[in-house]
Design a protein around this motif. Structure first.
Motif, short mmCIF file in Angstrom:
data_model
loop_
_atom_site.label_atom_id
_atom_site.label_comp_id
_atom_site.label_asym_id
_atom_site.label_seq_id
_atom_site.Cartn_x
_atom_site.Cartn_y
_atom_site.Cartn_z
N SER A 178 9.57 -9.29 0.74
CA SER A 178 8.91 -8.94 2.00
C SER A 178 7.43 -9.26 1.91
N THR A 179 6.86 -9.70 3.01
CA THR A 179 5.42 -9.86 3.12
C THR A 179 4.91 -8.99 4.25
N VAL A 180 3.70 -8.47 4.07
CA VAL A 180 3.01 -7.71 5.11
C VAL A 180 1.70 -8.43 5.38
N ASN A 181 1.50 -8.84 6.63
CA ASN A 181 0.33 -9.64 7.02
C ASN A 181 -0.56 -8.83 7.95
N PRO A 182 -1.53 -8.09 7.42
CA PRO A 182 -2.42 -7.34 8.31
C PRO A 182 -3.56 -8.20 8.84
N ALA A 183 -4.10 -7.78 9.96
CA ALA A 183 -5.37 -8.31 10.42
C ALA A 183 -6.46 -7.66 9.57
N GLY A 184 -7.72 -7.70 10.01
CA GLY A 184 -8.79 -7.07 9.25
C GLY A 184 -8.53 -5.59 9.05
N VAL A 185 -8.81 -5.10 7.84
CA VAL A 185 -8.57 -3.70 7.49
C VAL A 185 -9.88 -3.06 7.06
N ASN A 186 -10.12 -1.86 7.51
CA ASN A 186 -11.35 -1.13 7.22
C ASN A 186 -11.40 -0.69 5.75
N THR A 187 -11.76 -1.63 4.90
CA THR A 187 -11.85 -1.40 3.47
C THR A 187 -13.21 -1.91 2.99
N PRO A 188 -13.58 -1.61 1.74
CA PRO A 188 -14.84 -2.18 1.22
C PRO A 188 -14.90 -3.70 1.31
N MET A 189 -13.75 -4.38 1.20
CA MET A 189 -13.77 -5.83 1.31
C MET A 189 -14.19 -6.27 2.71
N LEU A 190 -13.73 -5.58 3.74
CA LEU A 190 -14.13 -5.94 5.11
C LEU A 190 -15.60 -5.58 5.33
N HIS A 191 -16.07 -4.48 4.74
CA HIS A 191 -17.48 -4.13 4.83
C HIS A 191 -18.33 -5.25 4.21
N TYR A 192 -17.87 -5.76 3.08
CA TYR A 192 -18.57 -6.89 2.43
C TYR A 192 -18.60 -8.11 3.35
N GLU A 193 -17.48 -8.41 3.98
CA GLU A 193 -17.45 -9.56 4.89
C GLU A 193 -18.38 -9.35 6.08
N ALA A 194 -18.39 -8.13 6.62
CA ALA A 194 -19.26 -7.84 7.77
C ALA A 194 -20.73 -8.01 7.41
N ARG A 195 -21.08 -7.64 6.18
CA ARG A 195 -22.48 -7.71 5.75
C ARG A 195 -22.92 -9.11 5.39
N THR A 196 -22.01 -9.91 4.84
CA THR A 196 -22.43 -11.15 4.19
C THR A 196 -21.97 -12.42 4.91
N GLY A 197 -21.41 -12.29 6.10
CA GLY A 197 -21.08 -13.49 6.86
C GLY A 197 -19.66 -13.95 6.74
N GLY A 198 -18.72 -13.00 6.60
CA GLY A 198 -17.31 -13.34 6.63
C GLY A 198 -16.87 -13.74 8.03
N SER A 199 -15.59 -14.04 8.19
CA SER A 199 -15.10 -14.54 9.46
C SER A 199 -15.25 -13.52 10.59
N PRO A 200 -15.92 -13.88 11.69
CA PRO A 200 -15.99 -12.99 12.85
C PRO A 200 -14.63 -12.70 13.47
N LEU A 201 -13.63 -13.54 13.17
CA LEU A 201 -12.30 -13.32 13.75
C LEU A 201 -11.69 -12.01 13.26
N ASN A 202 -12.19 -11.49 12.14
CA ASN A 202 -11.73 -10.19 11.66
C ASN A 202 -12.05 -9.07 12.65
N PHE A 203 -13.00 -9.31 13.53
CA PHE A 203 -13.52 -8.25 14.39
C PHE A 203 -13.22 -8.49 15.86
N LEU A 204 -12.24 -9.35 16.15
CA LEU A 204 -11.84 -9.55 17.54
C LEU A 204 -11.23 -8.29 18.12
N GLY A 205 -10.57 -7.52 17.28
CA GLY A 205 -10.01 -6.23 17.69
C GLY A 205 -10.52 -5.16 16.75
N THR A 206 -10.07 -3.93 16.97
CA THR A 206 -10.45 -2.83 16.09
C THR A 206 -9.74 -2.99 14.75
#
Length: 279
Positions: A178-206
């Motif tokens: 089985s695979t589970v494919n989430p969109a952006g998840v509110n974790t330290p990794m997403l915080h890092y992306e938000a701060r350092t220029g990760g993909s804006p597509l992570n934030f199209l939704g909540t």
């Protein structure tokens, strides 16, 4: 005379992270013995403090084949079986690809793709003996090109391909996939992306919460599906978009603009500071 029932055994990678912790808590509540693997020894100690029952911990770099062998040895000596492998560990690097060092290019692929392949291979005899299951937390980024994270996208594309290919072998070997494919998840990794220029597509939704991903992972234990997108509507939109890659490239600037607004809101909500302009 009653016999003591041996509990099922699960291996969880990235166990000390936000999603991994939620997965481990739910597994324990369902009676699983857990072998928790993570790069951080301190993180594993903190995880143990959050759980009601003791677990077996293996600290190490999962891209090192010796770590996979240590996990296998722990299973052999302490449990004698493996019913479930949950490949949850992952990483993203937001440095511009053209300025990344070769070592960092390799690191992203090693952690996201090579490590789960090596561990799955090392544990497969035990999984096959138990007619067990492999569940990988992949990403909707396994289907969608990400200009800011080409190495992440490539490694996740590869992991999805690996898992889907293994699923075709289930009739031969009995191991469910089985695979589970989430969109952006509110974790330290997403915080890092938000701060350092990760993909804006992570934030199209909540962004999702770790609990939502963990619940979908646990659901696979009883109602397994080869592929699970969170959310399903996002998964279908991505699949449709990828039928027309040239059109996707044309509408991407609009999507990025929309996502950038969501990223700024995310930064504000969580009290984060942008470290460099996104590109």
């Amino acid at each position: 005379m009653s016999q003591t029932r041996t509990p099922p055994v699960a291996v969880v990678t990235g166990a000390a992270g936000a999603i991994g912790t939620e997965i481990c808590q739910r597994l324990q509540a369902r009676g699983y013995a857990i072998v928790a693997a993570d790069l951080s020894e301190a993180g594993l100690a903190a995880l143990q403090g959050k759980l009601a029952q003791p677990l077996s911990c293996v600290a190490g770099d999962l891209s090192d084949p010796q770590t996979a062998e240590r996990i296998r040895s722990t299973l052999d000596t302490r449990h004698g079986r493996c019913d479930v492998l949950i490949n949850n560990a992952g990483m993203v690097i937001t440095d511009p690809f053209e300025t990344m060092t070769t070592a960092r290019v390799r690191r992203e692929v090693d952690v996201n793709l090579l490590a789960p392949m090596l561990l799955t291979h090392a544990l497969f005899p035990l999984l096959q003996a138990a007619r067990g299951q492999v569940i990988s937390v992949v990403s909707l980024g396994s289907m969608l090109p990400l200009a800011e994270s080409p190495g992440y996208a490539a490694s996740k594309f590869g992991l999805r391909g690996f898992m889907l290919s293994l699923a075709l072998r289930t009739p031969r070997n009995g191991v469910r996939i089985s695979t589970v494919n989430p969109a952006g998840v509110n974790t330290p990794m997403l915080h890092y992306e938000a701060r350092t220029g990760g993909s804006p597509l992570n934030f199209l939704g909540t962004p999702l919460e770790p609990e939502q991903v963990a619940e979908r992972v646990i659901k696979q234990l009883h109602k397994p599906k080869i592929e699970n997108d969170i959310s399903a509507s996002d998964g279908w939109l991505i699949r449709i978009a990828m039928l027309f890659p040239n059109f996707y490239a044309k509408v991407l600037p609009l999507l990025v603009s929309m996502g950038e607004k969501g990223r700024l809101k995310f930064l504000q909500k969580h009290g984060l500071t942008q470290e460099k302009p996104s590109s």
